[in-house]
Every structure is written in C-alpha cells, then in structure tokens.
Motif scaffolding. Structure first.
Motif, PDB file in Angstrom:
ATOM      1  N   VAL A   1       7.713 -13.149  59.662  1.00 38.64           N
ATOM      2  CA  VAL A   1       6.707 -14.019  58.560  1.00 38.64           C
ATOM      3  C   VAL A   1       8.066 -14.258  57.811  1.00 38.64           C
ATOM      4  CG1 VAL A   1       5.497 -14.837  57.159  1.00 38.64           C
ATOM      5  CG2 VAL A   1       4.647 -12.941  59.357  1.00 38.64           C
ATOM      6  N   VAL A   2       7.685 -16.035  57.851  1.00 38.32           N
ATOM      7  CA  VAL A   2       9.380 -16.250  57.576  1.00 38.32           C
ATOM      8  C   VAL A   2       8.856 -16.828  55.854  1.00 38.32           C
ATOM      9  CG1 VAL A   2       9.973 -18.978  56.720  1.00 38.32           C
ATOM     10  CG2 VAL A   2       9.839 -18.027  59.030  1.00 38.32           C
ATOM     11  N   VAL A   3       9.433 -16.830  54.889  1.00 34.71           N
ATOM     12  CA  VAL A   3       9.663 -16.303  53.500  1.00 34.71           C
ATOM     13  C   VAL A   3      10.548 -17.471  52.920  1.00 34.71           C
ATOM     14  CG1 VAL A   3       9.340 -14.659  50.919  1.00 34.71           C
ATOM     15  CG2 VAL A   3       8.615 -14.362  53.100  1.00 34.71           C
ATOM     16  N   LEU A   4      10.037 -18.889  52.554  1.00 33.54           N
ATOM     17  CA  LEU A   4      11.005 -19.256  51.970  1.00 33.54           C
ATOM     18  C   LEU A   4      10.685 -19.434  50.483  1.00 33.54           C
ATOM     19  CD1 LEU A   4       9.558 -22.622  51.615  1.00 33.54           C
ATOM     20  CD2 LEU A   4       9.969 -22.243  54.211  1.00 33.54           C
ATOM     21  N   ASP A   5      11.540 -20.413  49.497  1.00 33.95           N
ATOM     22  CA  ASP A   5      11.212 -21.073  47.741  1.00 33.95           C
ATOM     23  C   ASP A   5      11.138 -22.212  48.038  1.00 33.95           C
ATOM     24  OD1 ASP A   5      11.624 -21.491  45.881  1.00 33.95           O
ATOM     25  OD2 ASP A   5      12.967 -20.109  44.917  1.00 33.95           O
ATOM     26  N   ALA A   6       9.896 -22.949  47.927  1.00 32.00           N
ATOM     27  CA  ALA A   6       9.809 -24.500  48.380  1.00 32.00           C
ATOM     28  C   ALA A   6      10.270 -25.463  47.174  1.00 32.00           C
ATOM     29  CB  ALA A   6       8.193 -24.435  48.999  1.00 32.00           C
ATOM     30  N   ALA A   7      10.371 -24.892  46.018  1.00 32.26           N
ATOM     31  CA  ALA A   7      10.655 -25.649  44.924  1.00 32.26           C
ATOM     32  C   ALA A   7      12.249 -25.834  44.666  1.00 32.26           C
ATOM     33  CB  ALA A   7      10.602 -24.901  43.636  1.00 32.26           C
ATOM     34  N   ALA A   8      13.105 -24.738  45.388  1.00 38.00           N
ATOM     35  CA  ALA A   8      13.859 -24.898  45.399  1.00 38.00           C
ATOM     36  C   ALA A   8      14.869 -25.263  46.874  1.00 38.00           C
ATOM     37  CB  ALA A   8      14.849 -23.107  45.801  1.00 38.00           C
ATOM     38  N   ILE A   9      14.007 -25.923  47.863  1.00 35.57           N
ATOM     39  CA  ILE A   9      14.486 -25.936  48.837  1.00 35.57           C
ATOM     40  C   ILE A   9      13.856 -27.983  48.565  1.00 35.57           C
ATOM     41  CG2 ILE A   9      13.261 -26.919  51.497  1.00 35.57           C
ATOM     42  CD1 ILE A   9      13.342 -23.641  51.777  1.00 35.57           C
TER      43      ILE A   9
ATOM     44  N   CYS B   1      24.406 -26.646  47.042  1.00 34.39           N
ATOM     45  CA  CYS B   1      24.214 -25.080  47.232  1.00 34.39           C
ATOM     46  C   CYS B   1      23.480 -24.496  46.413  1.00 34.39           C
ATOM     47  CB  CYS B   1      25.669 -24.646  47.518  1.00 34.39           C
ATOM     48  SG  CYS B   1      26.948 -25.443  49.320  1.00 34.39           S
ATOM     49  N   LEU B   2      24.159 -24.626  44.704  1.00 40.29           N
ATOM     50  CA  LEU B   2      23.893 -24.343  43.699  1.00 40.29           C
ATOM     51  C   LEU B   2      22.254 -24.069  43.665  1.00 40.29           C
ATOM     52  CD1 LEU B   2      25.709 -24.999  41.159  1.00 40.29           C
ATOM     53  CD2 LEU B   2      25.734 -23.092  42.191  1.00 40.29           C
ATOM     54  N   ALA B   3      21.720 -25.262  44.315  1.00 36.65           N
ATOM     55  CA  ALA B   3      20.432 -25.585  44.099  1.00 36.65           C
ATOM     56  C   ALA B   3      19.223 -24.712  45.142  1.00 36.65           C
ATOM     57  CB  ALA B   3      19.873 -27.080  45.142  1.00 36.65           C
ATOM     58  N   ALA B   4      19.589 -24.005  46.441  1.00 36.88           N
ATOM     59  CA  ALA B   4      18.724 -23.377  46.944  1.00 36.88           C
ATOM     60  C   ALA B   4      19.469 -21.818  47.284  1.00 36.88           C
ATOM     61  CB  ALA B   4      18.281 -24.251  48.213  1.00 36.88           C
ATOM     62  N   PRO B   5      20.122 -20.919  47.173  1.00 32.84           N
ATOM     63  CA  PRO B   5      20.751 -19.767  47.322  1.00 32.84           C
ATOM     64  C   PRO B   5      19.762 -19.010  47.579  1.00 32.84           C
ATOM     65  CG  PRO B   5      20.487 -19.881  44.120  1.00 32.84           C
ATOM     66  CD  PRO B   5      19.839 -21.352  44.977  1.00 32.84           C
ATOM     67  N   ALA B   6      20.248 -18.487  49.052  1.00 30.77           N
ATOM     68  CA  ALA B   6      19.351 -17.293  49.491  1.00 30.77           C
ATOM     69  C   ALA B   6      18.427 -17.818  49.619  1.00 30.77           C
ATOM     70  CB  ALA B   6      19.655 -16.181  49.270  1.00 30.77           C
TER      71      ALA B   6
END
Length: 216
Positions: free
Chosen positions: A94-102, A148-153
């Motif tokens: 299951v994909v886990v992502l940081d929507a705010a960072a993206i 790059c700084l906006a959405a690390p990992a």
C-alpha cells in the motif's frame, strides 16, 4: 541558424533523410550537417542559462530526494529520460505518501511536477507509484534544490505484515458454506502476496469459533 545551433537543445523533432531527429537532442556538428542535408537552414532550439539544470539532471535529483533509500522505502527509480523519472513499487503493498509535502513540491516551479497515485493505493509489484517530470528542457537549479527540500522521503511502500491468513467460516446445520466468498477474499489477499491457509469451517457458536481462533 544552423551555424549557431551546435550544443543547443532541439525544441521540435525534425525529419531527416535517414529518419528523424528527436526533440530534446543536444545538437552536434553531425546533427547539423544532417539537418542541412535535409534542406533546413535554421531550427528552433533551447539554450540553458548558467543557473539552469538539464531536465534529466533535475528529474534525477528530485527523484533521489523523494526516494533517498530505495531498499528501505520499497521503491525503484528508472533512469531519467526526456526529463522524466518513474518510481515503481518493488513488491505488493500500500502506498504511503506525504500529500502536503508533495503539494509543496509542485508549487515550487510550474516546470517541476510530481504525479502520484492516491494515498493508501494498493499496488502490485512493479506498479507505478509516481512520476517526476520536468516540463521544460531545463529548470533553475535553485528551484530544483527547493523542490528537493520540500518533499524529502515523501513516498514509501507499506508491505503486508503477514504472508498468510486464516479465514474462519461458520455453519449452521450440516451444510458447508458456499466457497464463493472465500475465493473472492483469496484473490484480494493474493494481490498483496498473502496466501490463505487450509479451509476452516466450524459450528456457529462461540466456543467453536474461539477454538478455531486459538488454532489459527
């Protein structure tokens, strides 16, 4: 003019006598000779500013920031081409992502884009999780650093915690439950790499169910 285009980036594909010269090509002297042989005297090109990064370099850096540890994050990066890096799952999960960072990454520069599947999307091994795409042939290096700084990992794959599951079915009387529901559940679990154990059918009462749970 062709005599000024060496080292520039071809903005539009051009037909040649021997085939086609694709847009995005960094023009060499041989390319220019071929364009001249095809009857062209000038072409539309892009030139990068000293502060710009080439589209492939930019996409590679942003993808590496998103996925700094591919093994730990369960993801695989493709080699950049035409300003694009695709990000694939290495296994089912299951994909886990940081929507705010993206969203923050996508606000840095209109030429820098990241598209993803929705949060909590089930995905199979090899499925595409996200795409980094640089729209122009180059983009400001400072904006790439900002992205790059906006959405690390900001992406990872959550893998199943178990490889097997037991479905406990109950019956009233002597009739064994229809196997249709079991087959549907088995198919769902298989897509996550989880296998059903042998079939368990018990009487429809608390003691029998409790015993089956303990056995499982």
């Amino acid at each position: 003019p062709l005599d000024q285009a060496e080292g520039a980036i071809l903005a539009h594909s051009e037909a040649l006598q021997s085939g086609r010269l694709r847009k995005g090509t960094v023009l060499t002297r041989a390319d220019l000779d071929a364009l001249a042989a095809a009857g062209l005297h000038e072409v539309t090109v892009a030139r990068l500013a000293s502060s710009d990064l080439h589209e492939d370099t930019a996409a590679t850096r942003i993808a590496a920031a998103l996925v700094p540890d591919p093994g730990e994050q369960g993801l695989r990066l493709t080699v950049a081409a035409t300003g694009r890096v695709n990000i694939h799952a290495v296994a089912a999960g299951v994909v886990v992502l940081d929507a705010a960072a993206i969203h923050a990454l996508n606000c840095v520069n209109p030429m820098i884009t990241l598209a993803t599947v929705p949060p909590c999307q089930r995905i199979e091994a090899g499925g595409m999780v996200a795409t980094v795409k640089i729209i122009a042939y180059g983009v400001d290096a400072g904006d790439v650093a900002g992205a790059c700084l906006a959405a690390p990992a900001a992406l990872r794959l959550a893998r199943p915690g178990y490889t097997t599951a037991t479905l406990i079915e109950t019956q009233t009387g002597d009739e064994v439950p229809n196997s249709k529901g079991r087959a549907a559940l088995a198919a769902r679990l298989a897509r996550l790499g989880v296998a059903l154990t042998d079939r368990v059918v018990v009487a429809h009462d608390a003691a029998a169910v409790a015993s089956a749970i303990r056995d499982a």
